[in-house]
Design a protein around this motif. Sequence first.
Motif, PDB file in Angstrom:
ATOM      1  N   VAL A  52       0.784  -1.298  -0.047  1.00 36.04           N
ATOM      2  CA  VAL A  52      -0.070   0.099  -0.075  1.00 36.04           C
ATOM      3  C   VAL A  52       0.875   1.359  -0.253  1.00 36.04           C
ATOM      4  O   VAL A  52       0.432   2.370  -0.531  1.00 36.04           O
ATOM      5  CB  VAL A  52      -1.020   0.384   1.167  1.00 36.04           C
ATOM      6  N   HIS A  53       2.169   1.057   0.260  1.00 35.93           N
ATOM      7  CA  HIS A  53       3.029   2.313   0.508  1.00 35.93           C
ATOM      8  C   HIS A  53       3.834   2.368  -0.702  1.00 35.93           C
ATOM      9  O   HIS A  53       4.849   3.185  -0.645  1.00 35.93           O
ATOM     10  CB  HIS A  53       3.798   2.306   1.834  1.00 35.93           C
ATOM     11  N   ALA A  54       3.827   1.516  -1.703  1.00 32.96           N
ATOM     12  CA  ALA A  54       4.530   1.376  -2.787  1.00 32.96           C
ATOM     13  C   ALA A  54       4.842   2.456  -3.493  1.00 32.96           C
ATOM     14  O   ALA A  54       6.187   2.802  -4.071  1.00 32.96           O
ATOM     15  CB  ALA A  54       4.206   0.445  -3.848  1.00 32.96           C
ATOM     16  N   TYR A  85      -4.164  -2.264  20.128  1.00 30.08           N
ATOM     17  CA  TYR A  85      -2.893  -2.568  19.989  1.00 30.08           C
ATOM     18  C   TYR A  85      -2.427  -1.114  19.276  1.00 30.08           C
ATOM     19  O   TYR A  85      -1.209  -0.736  19.623  1.00 30.08           O
ATOM     20  CB  TYR A  85      -2.540  -3.619  18.960  1.00 30.08           C
ATOM     21  N   ARG A  86      -3.046  -0.611  18.322  1.00 30.73           N
ATOM     22  CA  ARG A  86      -2.603   0.832  17.845  1.00 30.73           C
ATOM     23  C   ARG A  86      -2.480   1.747  19.031  1.00 30.73           C
ATOM     24  O   ARG A  86      -1.703   2.600  19.112  1.00 30.73           O
ATOM     25  CB  ARG A  86      -3.769   1.365  16.990  1.00 30.73           C
ATOM     26  N   GLU A  87      -3.327   1.668  20.053  1.00 25.53           N
ATOM     27  CA  GLU A  87      -3.028   2.518  21.347  1.00 25.53           C
ATOM     28  C   GLU A  87      -1.741   2.311  21.890  1.00 25.53           C
ATOM     29  O   GLU A  87      -1.131   3.241  22.117  1.00 25.53           O
ATOM     30  CB  GLU A  87      -4.187   2.569  22.108  1.00 25.53           C
ATOM     31  N   SER A 118      -1.808  -3.987  12.854  1.00 29.76           N
ATOM     32  CA  SER A 118      -2.837  -3.752  11.579  1.00 29.76           C
ATOM     33  C   SER A 118      -3.764  -2.682  12.019  1.00 29.76           C
ATOM     34  O   SER A 118      -3.995  -2.213  13.074  1.00 29.76           O
ATOM     35  CB  SER A 118      -3.722  -5.041  11.795  1.00 29.76           C
ATOM     36  N   ASP A 119      -4.299  -1.939  10.797  1.00 29.37           N
ATOM     37  CA  ASP A 119      -5.098  -0.756  11.161  1.00 29.37           C
ATOM     38  C   ASP A 119      -6.595  -1.142  11.005  1.00 29.37           C
ATOM     39  O   ASP A 119      -7.228  -0.009  10.977  1.00 29.37           O
ATOM     40  CB  ASP A 119      -4.520   0.508  10.104  1.00 29.37           C
ATOM     41  N   SER A 120      -6.958  -2.059  10.556  1.00 28.97           N
ATOM     42  CA  SER A 120      -8.448  -2.511  10.736  1.00 28.97           C
ATOM     43  C   SER A 120      -8.500  -3.990  10.746  1.00 28.97           C
ATOM     44  O   SER A 120      -7.558  -4.756  10.546  1.00 28.97           O
ATOM     45  CB  SER A 120      -8.810  -2.030   9.110  1.00 28.97           C
TER      46      SER A 120
HETATM   47 MG    MG Z   1       0.245   1.272   8.879  1.00 23.77          MG
END
Ligand code: MG
Length: 139
Positions: A52-54, A85-87, A118-120
């Motif tokens: 996704v960051h390519a 976990y994001r927190e 993971s973000d979702s």
């Molecule tokens: Mg990310």
Amino acid sequence: MTERTFSIIKPDATRRNLTGAINAVIEGAGLRIVGQRRVKLTEAQAKKFYEVHAERPFYGELVSQMIAEPVVVQVLEGDNAVAKYREVMGATNPNDAAEGTIRKLFALSIGENSVHGSDSQENAKIEIEQFFTDADIVG
Ligand code: MG
Ligand code: RTP
């Protein structure tokens, strides 16, 4: 609701022997490590993982950092595990991360920021399947 998320302890952290210290923060936050494996990512695996960051300017550096040393891939389980976990990880840039978060405690820079999460829920499922079979996750 009990759910699972995917975590990577990145090379900057494994290099500094911080796997145990990071796991203590994870477990201290009430997340359970239900799958864990140390692996050396191939370039192809790292490229695919951060696909996704390519197009982003930091992509090449990110991929080379992720393959420089072994990483620890993990499945974490708990109530609202993805958001929790994001927190616990803190902001991407450690300068912006809250006190007590993994990135505030251990990250070296915005790029070498010690952990991935993971973000979702959708991405958690996809990412877990890239590294674990059902038999390797014991809840
Ligand atoms: Mg990310
Ligand atoms: P991650 O995916 O690793 O959990 O981190 P994140 O969601 O907090 O951040 P994201 O925007 O998805 O970026 C992925 C990873 O790329 C590196 N990065 N470097 N040099 C830079 O400006 C920069 N920006 C991002 C970091 O390693 C970040 O975790």
